[in-house]
Design an enzyme around this catalytic site. Structure first.
Site, PDB file in Angstrom:
ATOM      1  N   HIS A  18       0.864  -1.188   0.000  1.00 19.28           N
ATOM      2  CA  HIS A  18       0.000   0.000   0.000  1.00 19.28           C
ATOM      3  C   HIS A  18       0.899   1.235   0.000  1.00 19.28           C
ATOM      4  CE1 HIS A  18       0.857   0.612   4.222  1.00 19.28           C
ATOM      5  NE2 HIS A  18       0.339  -0.553   4.563  1.00 19.28           N
ATOM      6  N   HIS A  21       3.964   1.758   2.312  1.00 18.99           N
ATOM      7  CA  HIS A  21       5.225   1.028   2.139  1.00 18.99           C
ATOM      8  C   HIS A  21       6.246   1.792   1.300  1.00 18.99           C
ATOM      9  CE1 HIS A  21       2.621  -2.643   2.990  1.00 18.99           C
ATOM     10  NE2 HIS A  21       3.529  -2.623   3.948  1.00 18.99           N
ATOM     11  N   CYS A 124       0.740 -10.314  20.320  1.00 13.78           N
ATOM     12  CA  CYS A 124      -0.087  -9.675  19.288  1.00 13.78           C
ATOM     13  C   CYS A 124       0.374 -10.195  17.941  1.00 13.78           C
ATOM     14  CB  CYS A 124       0.040  -8.160  19.314  1.00 13.78           C
ATOM     15  SG  CYS A 124      -0.792  -7.429  17.873  1.00 13.78           S
ATOM     16  N   CYS A 127       1.319  -7.382  15.315  1.00 10.23           N
ATOM     17  CA  CYS A 127       2.678  -6.824  15.502  1.00 10.23           C
ATOM     18  C   CYS A 127       3.725  -7.931  15.492  1.00 10.23           C
ATOM     19  CB  CYS A 127       2.810  -6.103  16.840  1.00 10.23           C
ATOM     20  SG  CYS A 127       1.679  -4.753  17.121  1.00 10.23           S
ATOM     21  N   CYS A 143      -4.757  -4.561  21.138  1.00 11.73           N
ATOM     22  CA  CYS A 143      -3.655  -3.876  20.457  1.00 11.73           C
ATOM     23  C   CYS A 143      -4.172  -2.589  19.804  1.00 11.73           C
ATOM     24  CB  CYS A 143      -3.035  -4.775  19.394  1.00 11.73           C
ATOM     25  SG  CYS A 143      -1.871  -3.873  18.355  1.00 11.73           S
ATOM     26  N   HIS A 146      -3.767  -2.748  15.908  1.00  8.44           N
ATOM     27  CA  HIS A 146      -4.521  -3.719  15.100  1.00  8.44           C
ATOM     28  C   HIS A 146      -5.955  -3.904  15.558  1.00  8.44           C
ATOM     29  CE1 HIS A 146      -0.271  -4.613  14.270  1.00  8.44           C
ATOM     30  NE2 HIS A 146      -0.735  -4.732  13.048  1.00  8.44           N
ATOM     31  N   LYS A 293      -5.324   6.056  10.285  1.00  6.27           N
ATOM     32  CA  LYS A 293      -4.424   5.014   9.826  1.00  6.27           C
ATOM     33  C   LYS A 293      -5.126   4.224   8.724  1.00  6.27           C
ATOM     34  CE  LYS A 293      -1.650   1.413  11.444  1.00  6.27           C
ATOM     35  NZ  LYS A 293      -1.568   0.186  12.113  1.00  6.27           N
ATOM     36  N   LYS A 296      -7.687  -2.193   6.502  1.00  4.68           N
ATOM     37  CA  LYS A 296      -8.658  -2.896   5.650  1.00  4.68           C
ATOM     38  C   LYS A 296     -10.068  -2.698   6.205  1.00  4.68           C
ATOM     39  CE  LYS A 296      -5.895  -6.002   3.090  1.00  4.68           C
ATOM     40  NZ  LYS A 296      -4.787  -6.715   3.711  1.00  4.68           N
TER      41      LYS A 296
HETATM   42  N1  MSP Z   1       7.984  -7.218   8.556  1.00  2.00           N
HETATM   43  C1  MSP Z   1       8.119  -6.118   9.422  1.00  2.00           C
HETATM   44  C2  MSP Z   1       9.457  -5.428   9.241  1.00  2.00           C
HETATM   45  C3  MSP Z   1      10.645  -6.296   9.450  1.00  2.00           C
HETATM   46  S1  MSP Z   1      12.123  -5.403   9.213  1.00  2.00           S
HETATM   47  C4  MSP Z   1      13.341  -6.439   9.716  1.00  2.00           C
HETATM   48  C5  MSP Z   1       7.002  -5.098   9.175  1.00  2.00           C
HETATM   49  N2  MSP Z   1       6.384  -5.171   8.003  1.00  2.00           N
HETATM   50  S2  MSP Z   1       5.194  -4.171   7.558  1.00  2.00           S
HETATM   51  O1  MSP Z   1       4.768  -4.641   6.289  1.00  2.00           O
HETATM   52  O2  MSP Z   1       4.207  -4.085   8.573  1.00  2.00           O
HETATM   53  O3  MSP Z   1       5.857  -2.753   7.440  1.00  2.00           O
HETATM   54  C6  MSP Z   1       6.915  -2.523   6.518  1.00  2.00           C
HETATM   55  C7  MSP Z   1       7.337  -1.061   6.566  1.00  2.00           C
HETATM   56  O4  MSP Z   1       6.264  -0.249   6.115  1.00  2.00           O
HETATM   57  C8  MSP Z   1       7.674  -0.573   7.972  1.00  2.00           C
HETATM   58  O5  MSP Z   1       8.756   0.346   7.925  1.00  2.00           O
HETATM   59  C9  MSP Z   1       6.415   0.143   8.394  1.00  2.00           C
HETATM   60  O6  MSP Z   1       6.609   1.128   9.352  1.00  2.00           O
HETATM   61  C10 MSP Z   1       6.020   0.760   7.057  1.00  2.00           C
HETATM   62  N3  MSP Z   1       4.624   1.148   7.032  1.00  2.00           N
HETATM   63  C11 MSP Z   1       3.526   0.344   7.073  1.00  2.00           C
HETATM   64  N4  MSP Z   1       2.423   1.134   7.024  1.00  2.00           N
HETATM   65  C12 MSP Z   1       2.782   2.443   6.943  1.00  2.00           C
HETATM   66  C13 MSP Z   1       2.120   3.657   6.755  1.00  2.00           C
HETATM   67  N5  MSP Z   1       0.809   3.751   6.714  1.00  2.00           N
HETATM   68  N6  MSP Z   1       2.868   4.760   6.598  1.00  2.00           N
HETATM   69  C14 MSP Z   1       4.236   4.724   6.552  1.00  2.00           C
HETATM   70  N7  MSP Z   1       4.893   3.592   6.725  1.00  2.00           N
HETATM   71  C15 MSP Z   1       4.213   2.466   7.078  1.00  2.00           C
HETATM   72  O7  MSP Z   1       6.771  -4.261  10.024  1.00  2.00           O
END
Ligand code: MSP
Length: 470
Positions: A18, A21, A124, A127, A143, A146, A293, A296
């Site tokens: 999304h 990322h 959780c 997380c 949480c 979530h 935030k 889904k």
């Molecule tokens: N798998 C773990 C990370 C492991 S690193 C050794 C994870 N994955 S995640 O898919 O939830 O998040 C991946 C990255 O995207 C993280 O840096 C997270 O903070 C970032 N983001 C996820 N949603 C976000 C937003 N809405 N806005 C900005 N960044 C966000 O955590």
């Protein structure tokens, strides 16, 4: 040869990318392009985090095996990164055979700090985190990220003795030997560190089947965060390979939600392995939609491919690097995105290039251009301190000043004095090229086009505008 090593968080493959990322990749890309510009070689890791119950459950819901599901989503992340015009040197998947083997070796190297004990507490799954009693009480059992109740678990686990390293980590954070950005997050981390218990680093196979087996104990599977954090090392071939050319990382980029794993568990692992801590841990904010935030359940998740399809990668990069703060939460809306595109990219920059190149062409101007090697000190200082949004603002102000200069110096009105006209146009064009260098880490394709236009003989306006308005 010594290289600068930059890393991004590896996303879970429990869904497609999304817009949130994008930040990890874009910030790492700006770092990489800026440092390349200055003659450094950069090693740039990215990848996907594929183990854990969260992924396994989603795969089952989709009627797929975890691996099939991970293959699909990992490919979607890879495509997304490329579509942003970001080109990591490495892409690791935690299901790669090599990662699994090396991760087991890392476990063995950490074994002096590992013991087994019963974990009686909460977890959780969103997380993928063990939750302390205090967190449970503070959040009344649900949480906050979530919206789901914490799971109660009681199981025999392996623990990592974080207490062996807490004071050393504190000292390295306090002294900025491992610098945490932004500054206010450093204080948060130090508070968390004080209360951090030893970390559970495995789960019984019966509770977690989709994971890396603990070496020497078939009944246990590694905790996903231990597996995931190790990626920053295994992608370089550690512990088999010599990583001294890359270690310690110059910059590790993570979102604010996962800073605590990177600022507490990760440094403890590194100290346990006798490795240096990263120089900088940069924690960016969240991208919100209407101040909420993305989730889904709220139905407000924005597909980045749709946004990319509107005006291409440069417009996407522009918005996410200039209108989304580097460190703080920021809102995304389609309206803001469209306004930024038409009034800033298309008007401020696109029109400037078109107007100036057309005037230069009429004047048959050829530039003898010597690229300025020194960047403005204010800009360099912002870039060196990872203040990327502010550095981009600085460059954009120069674009706006050029527009003001054209309007006030009116070179088109000097037809009767071609020499003066030529001097003014040449000064404007040179200033634009100098500004263009400042823009290039953010808008690499646009910057390349601008260089071509103004170093062409003669200078020639593009046939179609750089940022067409639909
Ligand atoms: N798998 C773990 C990370 C492991 S690193 C050794 C994870 N994955 S995640 O898919 O939830 O998040 C991946 C990255 O995207 C993280 O840096 C997270 O903070 C970032 N983001 C996820 N949603 C976000 C937003 N809405 N806005 C900005 N960044 C966000 O955590």
């Amino acid at each position: 040869m010594k290289q600068l090593y930059v890393t991004t968080a590896i996303p879970y493959v429990n869904g497609k990318p999304h817009i949130g990322h994008a930040l990890d990749y874009l910030l790492a890309d700006v770092f990489s392009r800026y440092k390349n510009q200055q003659g450094n070689v950069v090693r740039f890791q990215s990848g996907t985090d594929e183990h854990g119950n969260k992924v396994a459950k989603k795969a089952a819901e989709a009627g797929k095996t975890p691996k099939e599901y991970a293959d699909e989503n990992s490919a979607a992340f890879r495509d997304f990164i490329e579509a942003l015009n970001v080109h990591p040197t490495d892409f690791i998947r935690t299901t790669d055979k090599k990662h699994i083997e090396l991760c087991q070796k890392i476990w063995q190297k950490l074994s002096p700090h590992i013991y087994s004990a019963t974990y009686d507490g909460f977890y959780c799954e969103g997380c993928e985190a063990f939750v302390t009693k205090k967190e449970f009480d503070d959040n009344r059992g649900v949480c906050p990220d979530h919206g789901k109740p914490y799971q109660k678990i009681s199981e025999e686990n392996y623990y990592f003795r974080l207490s062996d390293f807490k004071s050393e980590i504190r000292a390295k954070i306090e002294s900025d030997e491992m610098k945490i950005l932004p500054e206010f997050r450093k204080k948060e981390v130090l508070n968390l560190l004080d209360n951090a218990p030893d970390v559970s680093i495995s789960r019984p196979k019966k509770s977690l089947t989709w994971g890396i087996p603990v070496p020497g104990d078939d009944s246990q599977v590694m905790y996903v965060w231990l597996d995931a954090l190790s990626n920053y090392l295994t992608v370089l071939g550690y512990p088999d390979a010599d990583i001294s050319d890359y270690w310690p990382p110059a910059l590790q980029i993570v979102g604010k939600d996962i800073l605590r794993f990177h600022a507490i568990i990760w440094p403890a692992m590194l100290l346990g392995l006798n490795l240096e801590l990263p120089k900088v841990l940069l924690s960016h904010g969240y991208i919100l939609v209407n101040s909420e935030k993305m989730s889904k359940s709220l139905g407000n998740v924005i597909d980045p491919v749709e946004i990319l399809n509107l005006h291409g990668p440069e417009a996407f990069r522009y918005f996410f690097l200039r209108h989304i703060d580097t460190f703080l939460d920021s809102d995304f809306s389609l309206e803001q995105f469209e306004t930024a595109y038409s009034s800033e990219l298309a008007n401020d920059l696109g029109n400037l290039v078109q107007r100036l190149a057309t005037l230069c062409n009429k004047n048959n101007l050829e530039l003898i251009y010597e690229p300025r090697t020194e960047l403005p000190a204010d800009y360099s200082s912002l870039m060196d301190n990872f203040e990327y949004k502010k550095a981009f603002d600085f460059a954009w102000e120069k674009v706006q000043n050029l527009n003001k200069r054209i309007d006030s110096e009116k070179p088109w009105a000097l037809k009767d004095d071609p020499e003066k006209q030529s001097d003014i146009l040449s000064s404007l064009a040179k200033e634009l090229l100098a500004t263009n260098i400042l823009l290039s880490p953010f808008l690499p394709d646009t910057s390349e086009k601008i260089t071509k236009i103004f170093t062409n003989t003669p200078i020639k306006a593009p046939d179609s505008p750089l940022f067409p308005k639909n």
